[in-house]
Write an enzyme that holds these catalytic residues in place. Structure first.
Site, PDB file in Angstrom:
ATOM      1  N   GLY A  91       0.855  -1.309  -0.129  1.00 58.58           N
ATOM      2  CA  GLY A  91       0.092   0.307   0.047  1.00 58.58           C
ATOM      3  C   GLY A  91       0.598   1.128  -0.192  1.00 58.58           C
ATOM      4  NE  ARG A  92       3.731   2.581   5.300  1.00 56.63           N
ATOM      5  CZ  ARG A  92       3.874   2.544   6.114  1.00 56.63           C
ATOM      6  NH1 ARG A  92       4.493   4.280   6.490  1.00 56.63           N
ATOM      7  NH2 ARG A  92       4.878   2.228   7.525  1.00 56.63           N
ATOM      8  CE  LYS A 140       7.921   1.070   6.680  1.00 58.81           C
ATOM      9  NZ  LYS A 140       8.451   0.262   7.608  1.00 58.81           N
ATOM     10  CG  ASP A 152      -0.537   9.084   3.151  1.00 59.57           C
ATOM     11  OD1 ASP A 152       0.743   8.161   3.873  1.00 59.57           O
ATOM     12  OD2 ASP A 152       0.279  10.281   4.377  1.00 59.57           O
ATOM     13  N   GLY A 153       0.197   6.383   1.988  1.00 62.82           N
ATOM     14  CA  GLY A 153       1.979   5.918   1.254  1.00 62.82           C
ATOM     15  C   GLY A 153       2.257   6.501   0.755  1.00 62.82           C
ATOM     16  NE  ARG A 206      12.605  -2.733   4.060  1.00 60.57           N
ATOM     17  CZ  ARG A 206      11.086  -2.653   3.731  1.00 60.57           C
ATOM     18  NH1 ARG A 206      10.706  -2.943   2.664  1.00 60.57           N
ATOM     19  NH2 ARG A 206      10.610  -2.514   4.968  1.00 60.57           N
ATOM     20  NE  ARG A 213       4.985  -8.276   1.545  1.00 61.09           N
ATOM     21  CZ  ARG A 213       5.461  -7.217   1.819  1.00 61.09           C
ATOM     22  NH1 ARG A 213       5.627  -7.371   3.632  1.00 61.09           N
ATOM     23  NH2 ARG A 213       5.765  -6.287   1.093  1.00 61.09           N
ATOM     24  CG  ASP A 280       1.235  -8.019   5.713  1.00 61.68           C
ATOM     25  OD1 ASP A 280       0.455  -8.391   7.682  1.00 61.68           O
ATOM     26  OD2 ASP A 280       1.903  -7.354   6.638  1.00 61.68           O
TER      27      ASP A 280
END
Length: 495
Positions: A91-92, A140, A152-153, A206, A213, A280
């Site tokens: 989601g972000r 991220k 808002d991501g 990263r 997952r 997750d």
């Protein structure tokens, strides 16, 4: 662009097909201010030769790297605090690239903001030494995706700093972990309900060994897609656990159980609390990632929690192995679509013995001594935990491993140090006897300047907040840079 000679793009996620992710566009940030650039990690994948402008282009604006098709937001479900949520997914963040690692590759033009060495070699790591591991560049705070829901991501700058610190500390302690490759401040003011707002924003990249997952399998199982489970099994087996036979789902689970047991044991030996062990947040390679409300133990406390919202202590320090095992049972449930229950159960039953063995090995590693056999190693583990339990705040967690690293070879140093008065009593005598049974592993490591210091590097919440306060109040990044340099020295001293 001047990628290094060891740069080897290999975007294998696209082998899975369109059912596993969505092409996305990154956010258009008003600013891109580099704050952390980890060239030592970048050198292992041939990206250390990027100019500063190219670094921003690829890790702040996310123009695709050579041979990379573009970012993908991964689809997955998951149990969050053991409640199933089918509305998850990236989601972000997104998977920005996949590329092969070349262990030990030198940095051609080291502009690392703080010194940082390559990941400690891991004989249990998947992928052949000749080929190198397949690594992901994951983000991220890179903007909204189809899975953002009402978010808002974005990522707060403080959250980015905290992840940089967590990953560096864990790497120094020998925990399988993602590495923070890049942190760029993005110039937006974010509103958050759990910290003072508006607050500064950032985007993190990263370097990580797989973003597949447990929840990736759960999504396929949720829709009853045995074909997708089979595809995932083969994808994960071939890329991350190639010793497993083709089509052997229970064999794959056995490999994931072993990797997960090692991870849980290393967390415990590090005195680390992840905070959010949802399905997750565990991956198929047993590598720690996605650091949110993490904490390190000040002293021995089995019920210590990291997340303020963990009111029942579900993910407390001592319950982390239980949480990992519970998540593995959910993965096994997904694999029942393509495998018989009995061999899957047998694979799960291997977690307990694997975890105990890995815990003994982790404590030996942290104390810098050789194995003497199961009975003696278990005695050392038991007496170490008993001493930590009895002494508590008098010695804290990390100083014990600093004072007694390499066993008998550290006696004079420990007994003359700031905790000399604590090293007495029945619990200490039992610990010392068990420790001195074991020969030191490479005692020459004690010659490192780290062991001339009276105190080790810790990562307690008070210091984390002080590092952030300097950045927040006066834009002073020197405490962060200094801390990272000391953590790199700690990692090097034990490598």
């Amino acid at each position: 662009m001047p990628v290094g000679p060891v740069y080897r793009p290999e975007p294998r996620v696209f082998d899975l097909g369109e059912d596993y992710g969505d092409a996305v566009r990154p956010a258009d940030f008003p600013e891109t201010i580099p704050r952390v650039r980890n060239d030592r990690a970048a050198a292992t994948v041939g990206l250390d030769s990027l100019t500063d402008a190219e670094w921003i282009t690829h890790f702040g604006r996310f123009a695709p790297l050579p041979g990379q098709p573009g970012p993908i937001a991964m689809r997955y479900h998951g149990h969050q605090f053991r409640t199933y949520n089918p509305d998850l997914g990236d989601g972000r963040g997104f998977l920005a690239a996949q590329l092969r690692e070349t262990p030990g590759a030198p940095a051609a033009n080291d502009r690392t903001v703080y010194p940082r060495a390559d990941r400690r070699s891991d004989p249990g790591a998947s992928g052949s030494a000749q080929q190198g591991r397949l690594l992901d560049l994951g983000t991220k705070g890179s903007g909204t995706t189809p899975w953002s829901r009402s978010g808002d991501g974005r990522l707060t700058l403080k959250g980015g700093v905290r992840e940089v610190l967590a990953a560096a500390m864990l790497e120094a302690q020998g925990v399988p972990t993602s590495r923070a490759l890049s942190l760029i401040e993005t110039g937006e003011q974010l509103e958050r309900g759990d910290e003072p707002s508006p607050t500064r924003s950032a985007v993190l990249v990263r370097l990580q060994h797989s973003h597949i997952r447990f929840g990736t399998f759960q999504r396929a199982a949720f829709f009853g897609r045995a074909d997708q489970i089979e595809t995932l099994v083969e994808h994960v087996r071939a890329l991350y656990h190639p010793a497993v036979a083709q089509g052997d789902a229970s064999g794959l689970l056995t490999a994931i159980v072993a990797a997960s047991a090692r991870l849980a044991a290393r967390w415990i030996a590090a005195g680390f609390v992840h905070g959010v062990l949802n399905t997750d947040n565990l991956n198929v390679t047993g590598e720690s990632f996605d650091y949110g409300p993490w904490r390190f133990l000040p002293s021995y406390e089995p019920g210590f929690t990291a997340a303020y919202f963990d009111s029942t202590g579900l993910y407390a320090f001592a319950r982390q192995p239980e949480a990992v095992f519970w998540n593995l049972t959910q993965l096994a449930g997904c694999l029942k679509l393509v495998a018989e229950a009995e061999p899957l159960t047998e694979a799960l039953n291997g977690f307990g013995p694997a975890y105990i063995g890995e815990l003994r090995a982790a404590f030996l590693d942290r104390l810098g001594v050789k194995s003497l056999g199961e009975a003696a190693d278990q005695r050392l583990l038991d007496t170490t935990l008993a001493l930590l339990r009895e002494k508590g705040e008098a010695i804290r967690w990390e100083p014990l491993f600093h004072d007694w690293f390499a066993g008998f070879s550290s006696s004079a140093r420990a007994l003359a140090g700031p905790r000399a008065n604590a090293w007495q009593g029945e619990a200490f005598d039992a610990f010392r006897f068990a420790l001195f049974e074991h020969e030191p592993e490479r005692p020459e490591r004690l010659e490192h300047t780290v062991f001339a210091r009276p105190d080790p590097e810790e990562m307690l919440i008070e210091e984390v907040e002080a590092i952030w306060a300097a950045i927040d109040a006066t834009d002073d990044w020197s405490p962060l840079h200094d801390k990272m340099a000391r953590l790199e020295a700690t990692r090097a001293s034990r490598a």
